[in-house]
Design an enzyme around this catalytic site. Structure first.
Site, mmCIF file in Angstrom:
data_model
loop_
_atom_site.group_PDB
_atom_site.id
_atom_site.type_symbol
_atom_site.label_atom_id
_atom_site.label_comp_id
_atom_site.label_asym_id
_atom_site.label_seq_id
_atom_site.Cartn_x
_atom_site.Cartn_y
_atom_site.Cartn_z
ATOM 1 C CD GLN A 153 35.375 23.575 -38.274
ATOM 2 O OE1 GLN A 153 35.894 23.065 -39.247
ATOM 3 N NE2 GLN A 153 35.226 22.927 -37.133
ATOM 4 C CB CYS A 159 35.278 19.490 -39.126
ATOM 5 S SG CYS A 159 35.489 17.980 -38.179
ATOM 6 C CG HIS A 296 39.833 18.737 -39.420
ATOM 7 N ND1 HIS A 296 38.695 19.360 -38.952
ATOM 8 C CD2 HIS A 296 40.289 19.540 -40.419
ATOM 9 C CE1 HIS A 296 38.489 20.477 -39.629
ATOM 10 N NE2 HIS A 296 39.433 20.614 -40.532
ATOM 11 C CG ASN A 317 40.354 22.942 -43.273
ATOM 12 O OD1 ASN A 317 39.414 22.415 -42.679
ATOM 13 N ND2 ASN A 317 41.491 23.237 -42.664
#
Ligand SMILES: *[C@@H]1O[C@H](CO)[C@@H](O)[C@H](O)[C@H]1NC(C)=O
Length: 353
Positions: A153, A159, A296, A317
């Protein structure tokens, strides 16, 4: 970059000269050598991560942060008190406070707690996996070709878009047999109706709502990622590579419910990811410390049990492949707190198709 090169040589030369002329004790000689090797290490790290600082003062400040982080990471790994390791990764010149400051810092985080809790709509109405009784003992959706490569990102707090897109890519593959990388940028630019605010944060559920109302999402290739808020490209946004029919929230605060869902498809989860351990996570099963201030959005793409018997969630992630286990983290599963480790069971949801 002549000035940088000169600065580096001058600094190292300075230390060598000091060392040569030093009629000091062995201890201070060793300290000097250590400082010198740390300077070199910082230079190598800067080159690897293409980091340039605006002036000498900034460089010195960053060097000191780097040094402190390296010391902490090495002590942490040497102590071996946790089943996971840390590494001197791309966040190594940021203090943990800076890492947390999503508005000014790296912006890797994105769900401000306020925003996450503003989702008063977060309550499950239907949970289609409620009656799932038997689940496989392990699951890795990557091995089933349901997960696209890890994305990055960058310096944009979106996110939420990466999390929602990964879950959408998953359900699309499960429905059609085609794994297509979808566009986060389309969400960043065009999804402005709910609480979603592009690089300033958003919610996965609102992203699913946008995908539904937009009647689908375009591909990563057609609507590529810019790591910045740009104007919505209405033409590209009207081309649809994947569609969802809806989304459902996993009953909150139940790892058992989450397990049923992840056994069936990749699931968007919100977590607290701002701690030191998360910042420098490298490998193994992450066991905290962390709280439940959700900041997150990531995607649970499986679960398993490590060699030493620790149960974990396999989490994708969006911080690139250099972070964690090639961009993934194993997070402890089956903890005593009903919220799950770092709040992973608090606000999980998935799209339907
Ligand atoms: C789950 O099982 C109950 C009891 O048999 C049934 O009434 C319900 O419709 C089932 N729910 C789903 C989503 O299948």
């Amino acid at each position: 970059m002549a000035p940088t090169w000169f600065g580096r040589s001058a600094t190292i030369l300075g230390f060598l000269v000091t060392l040569a002329l030093c009629s000091c004790s062995d201890a201070s000689r060793r300290a000097l050598l250590k400082e010198n090797s740390m300077l070199e290490r910082h230079e190598q790290w800067m080159a690897l991560h293409e980091r340039n600082y605006k002036d000498v003062a900034e460089k010195e400040k960053r060097f000191n942060v780097f040094k402190d982080n390296v010391k902490y990471i090495e002590q942490f790994n040497k102590a071996g008190n946790y089943p996971y390791k840390l590494s001197v990764n791309k966040f190594a010149d940021l203090t943990n406070e800076e890492f947390k400051a999503t508005r000014n810092g790296y912006k890797g985080l994105c769900l401000e707690d306020k925003l996450a809790r503003a989702s008063s709509s977060f309550k499950y109405v239907n949970f289609k996996y409620v009656n799932v009784s038997a689940v496989p003992s392990t699951m890795d959706w990557r091995k089933k070709g349901v997960v696209t490569p890890v994305k990055d990102q960058g310096q944009c707090g979106c996110c939420w878009a990466f999390s929602a897109v990964a879950a959408t890519e998953g359900i699309h593959q499960l429905k059609t047999g085609k794994l297509i990388s979808l566009s986060e940028q389309e969400l960043v630019d065009c999804d402005t109706k709910g609480v979603d605010q592009g690089c300033n944060g958003g919610l996965m559920d609102d992203a699913f709502k946008f995908i539904m109302s937009n009647k689908g999402l375009n591909t990563e290739t057609n609507y590529p990622y810019k790591a910045a808020d740009t104007t919505c490209n209405a033409k590209e946004a009207s081309t649809h590579a994947a569609q969802i029919t809806g989304f459902e929230d996993v009953p909150a605060n139940s790892e058992a419910a989450l397990l049923k869902a992840v056994a069936k498809q990749p699931v968007s989860v919100a977590i607290e990811a701002s701690g030191f351990g998360f910042q420098f996570y490298s490998s193994g099963v992450f066991t905290g410390p962390c709280g439940t201030q959700l900041d997150h959005g990531v995607t649970a793409v499986g679960y398993g049990v490590s060699d030493d018997g620790t149960k974990y969630w396999l989490v994708k992630n969006s911080w690139g492949t250099s972070w964690g286990e090639s961009g993934y983290i194993k997070m402890q599963r089956g903890v005593s707190a009903k919220e799950g480790l770092c709040g992973i069971a608090m606000e999980a949801s998935y799209p339907t198709a």
